[in-house]
Enzyme design. Structure first.
Site, PDB file in Angstrom:
ATOM      1  N   TRP A  11      -9.249  66.948  10.574  1.00  0.00           N
ATOM      2  CA  TRP A  11      -9.511  67.512  11.912  1.00  0.00           C
ATOM      3  C   TRP A  11      -8.245  67.494  12.763  1.00  0.00           C
ATOM      4  O   TRP A  11      -8.003  68.415  13.543  1.00  0.00           O
ATOM      5  CB  TRP A  11     -10.635  66.725  12.589  1.00  0.00           C
ATOM      6  CG  TRP A  11     -11.999  67.159  12.140  1.00  0.00           C
ATOM      7  CD1 TRP A  11     -12.308  67.781  10.970  1.00  0.00           C
ATOM      8  CD2 TRP A  11     -13.223  67.020  12.859  1.00  0.00           C
ATOM      9  NE1 TRP A  11     -13.663  68.027  10.907  1.00  0.00           N
ATOM     10  CE2 TRP A  11     -14.249  67.570  12.042  1.00  0.00           C
ATOM     11  CE3 TRP A  11     -13.559  66.470  14.090  1.00  0.00           C
ATOM     12  CZ2 TRP A  11     -15.583  67.592  12.446  1.00  0.00           C
ATOM     13  CZ3 TRP A  11     -14.903  66.483  14.492  1.00  0.00           C
ATOM     14  CH2 TRP A  11     -15.894  67.047  13.686  1.00  0.00           C
ATOM     15  N   ASP A  39      -8.601  55.418  13.992  1.00  0.00           N
ATOM     16  CA  ASP A  39      -9.465  55.143  12.859  1.00  0.00           C
ATOM     17  C   ASP A  39      -9.187  53.731  12.361  1.00  0.00           C
ATOM     18  O   ASP A  39      -8.097  53.194  12.561  1.00  0.00           O
ATOM     19  CB  ASP A  39      -9.233  56.141  11.724  1.00  0.00           C
ATOM     20  CG  ASP A  39     -10.421  56.203  10.758  1.00  0.00           C
ATOM     21  OD1 ASP A  39     -11.173  57.196  10.807  1.00  0.00           O
ATOM     22  OD2 ASP A  39     -10.608  55.256   9.970  1.00  0.00           O
ATOM     23  N   ASP A  44     -10.154  49.603  15.301  1.00  0.00           N
ATOM     24  CA  ASP A  44     -11.607  49.766  15.331  1.00  0.00           C
ATOM     25  C   ASP A  44     -12.017  50.267  16.719  1.00  0.00           C
ATOM     26  O   ASP A  44     -11.829  49.572  17.721  1.00  0.00           O
ATOM     27  CB  ASP A  44     -12.270  48.419  15.029  1.00  0.00           C
ATOM     28  CG  ASP A  44     -13.789  48.511  14.935  1.00  0.00           C
ATOM     29  OD1 ASP A  44     -14.360  49.549  15.310  1.00  0.00           O
ATOM     30  OD2 ASP A  44     -14.396  47.520  14.483  1.00  0.00           O
ATOM     31  N   ASP A  86     -15.822  62.380  14.323  1.00  0.00           N
ATOM     32  CA  ASP A  86     -16.400  62.525  12.988  1.00  0.00           C
ATOM     33  C   ASP A  86     -16.686  61.139  12.418  1.00  0.00           C
ATOM     34  O   ASP A  86     -16.717  60.947  11.205  1.00  0.00           O
ATOM     35  CB  ASP A  86     -15.439  63.297  12.077  1.00  0.00           C
ATOM     36  CG  ASP A  86     -16.155  63.941  10.894  1.00  0.00           C
ATOM     37  OD1 ASP A  86     -17.363  64.196  11.002  1.00  0.00           O
ATOM     38  OD2 ASP A  86     -15.503  64.185   9.864  1.00  0.00           O
ATOM     39  N   LYS A 126     -20.472  63.839  15.152  1.00  0.00           N
ATOM     40  CA  LYS A 126     -21.333  63.851  13.974  1.00  0.00           C
ATOM     41  C   LYS A 126     -22.613  63.069  14.229  1.00  0.00           C
ATOM     42  O   LYS A 126     -22.604  62.012  14.853  1.00  0.00           O
ATOM     43  CB  LYS A 126     -20.604  63.238  12.783  1.00  0.00           C
ATOM     44  CG  LYS A 126     -21.457  63.179  11.510  1.00  0.00           C
ATOM     45  CD  LYS A 126     -20.775  62.377  10.409  1.00  0.00           C
ATOM     46  CE  LYS A 126     -19.625  63.141   9.817  1.00  0.00           C
ATOM     47  NZ  LYS A 126     -19.020  62.432   8.670  1.00  0.00           N
TER      48      LYS A 126
END
Length: 227
Positions: A81, A102, A118, A142, A182
């Site tokens: 992405w 991420d 995190d 996502d 998502k």
């Protein structure tokens, strides 16, 4: 052999030569990967993952990404992405306009300021906002929690991540901004959707063709942030 994604399959299946060394679950996953036209196309076109085509399709339809925007990508690994967003908004090393986060490390992407952390940690919000340096035009998420095998627990975890992402989006988006995250079909999404409808002009469910047909995955798209 054809890799036309519109057909939904490849004409010839790739055979697993190492099947005896793998568990049944591993064999199924690898077979699906090897015979997935989007996986093959991603490799051929230089995208980090098949997920790139999900964002490409959504953006082609709803025109979310524009030159000069500032974008936050939550759950960015392996970077598909980010690649799409950087290309479409014109983010470069000299003018970096994407901040991504991420748990997993990713290989550097030009025009992306990546943070390995995190997102659920209390300090993550402040660090991301500092790196962003102002309001964002869009927040992409996502993120997906590691599955436990217990459907109700897994669904609650993905909803929890979506709610955290939505709250972050409310705090950083400029008026008119968008939020894309998502979800998985079923379960308690009503409260999240109600809250997003309060803060955004339009909220809709989107399932791009690149999402596997047998997956309950879908995306929630909220546009026109009211500020």
């Amino acid at each position: 052999m054809t890799d036309n994604p519109k057909s939904g399959r490849r004409d010839l299946a790739v055979r697993l030569r190492t099947a005896r060394k793998r568990t049944t679950a591993q064999q199924k996953w690898l077979s699906r990967q090897l015979n997935d036209p989007y996986v093959a196309r991603a490799r051929a076109e230089g995208w980090r993952s098949r997920a790139a085509f999900k964002l490409i399709e959504i953006d082609d339809r709803y025109k979310l990404l524009r030159k000069g925007q500032r974008i936050v990508d939550l759950g960015a690994a392996p970077g598909g992405w980010c690649q799409v967003a950087a290309e479409r908004i014109g983010s470069t090393p000299a003018d970096t306009r994407i901040v991504a986060i991420d748990l997993l490390e990713i290989e550097p992407i030009p025009g992306v300021d990546f943070l390995q952390l995190d997102f659920t940690l209390p300090e993550a919000d402040a660090i991301l906002k500092a790196r962003l340096g102002g309001a964002a035009d869009g927040v992409l998420s996502d993120m997906a929690a590691n599955t436990t095998g217990h459907k109700k627990t897994d669904h609650l975890r993905i909803i929890g991540l979506a709610e955290m992402a939505a709250q972050f989006a409310r705090e950083v988006l400029a008026p008119g901004g968008f939020f894309l995250c998502k979800l998985f079909q079923g379960g308690e999404t009503g409260q999240l959707i109600t809250e997003l409808k309060r803060d955004f002009a339009t909220v809709r469910h989107v399932k791009p063709a690149a999402s596997r047909a047998d997956s309950s995955e879908l995306y929630l798209l909220a546009t026109g942030f009211r500020g």
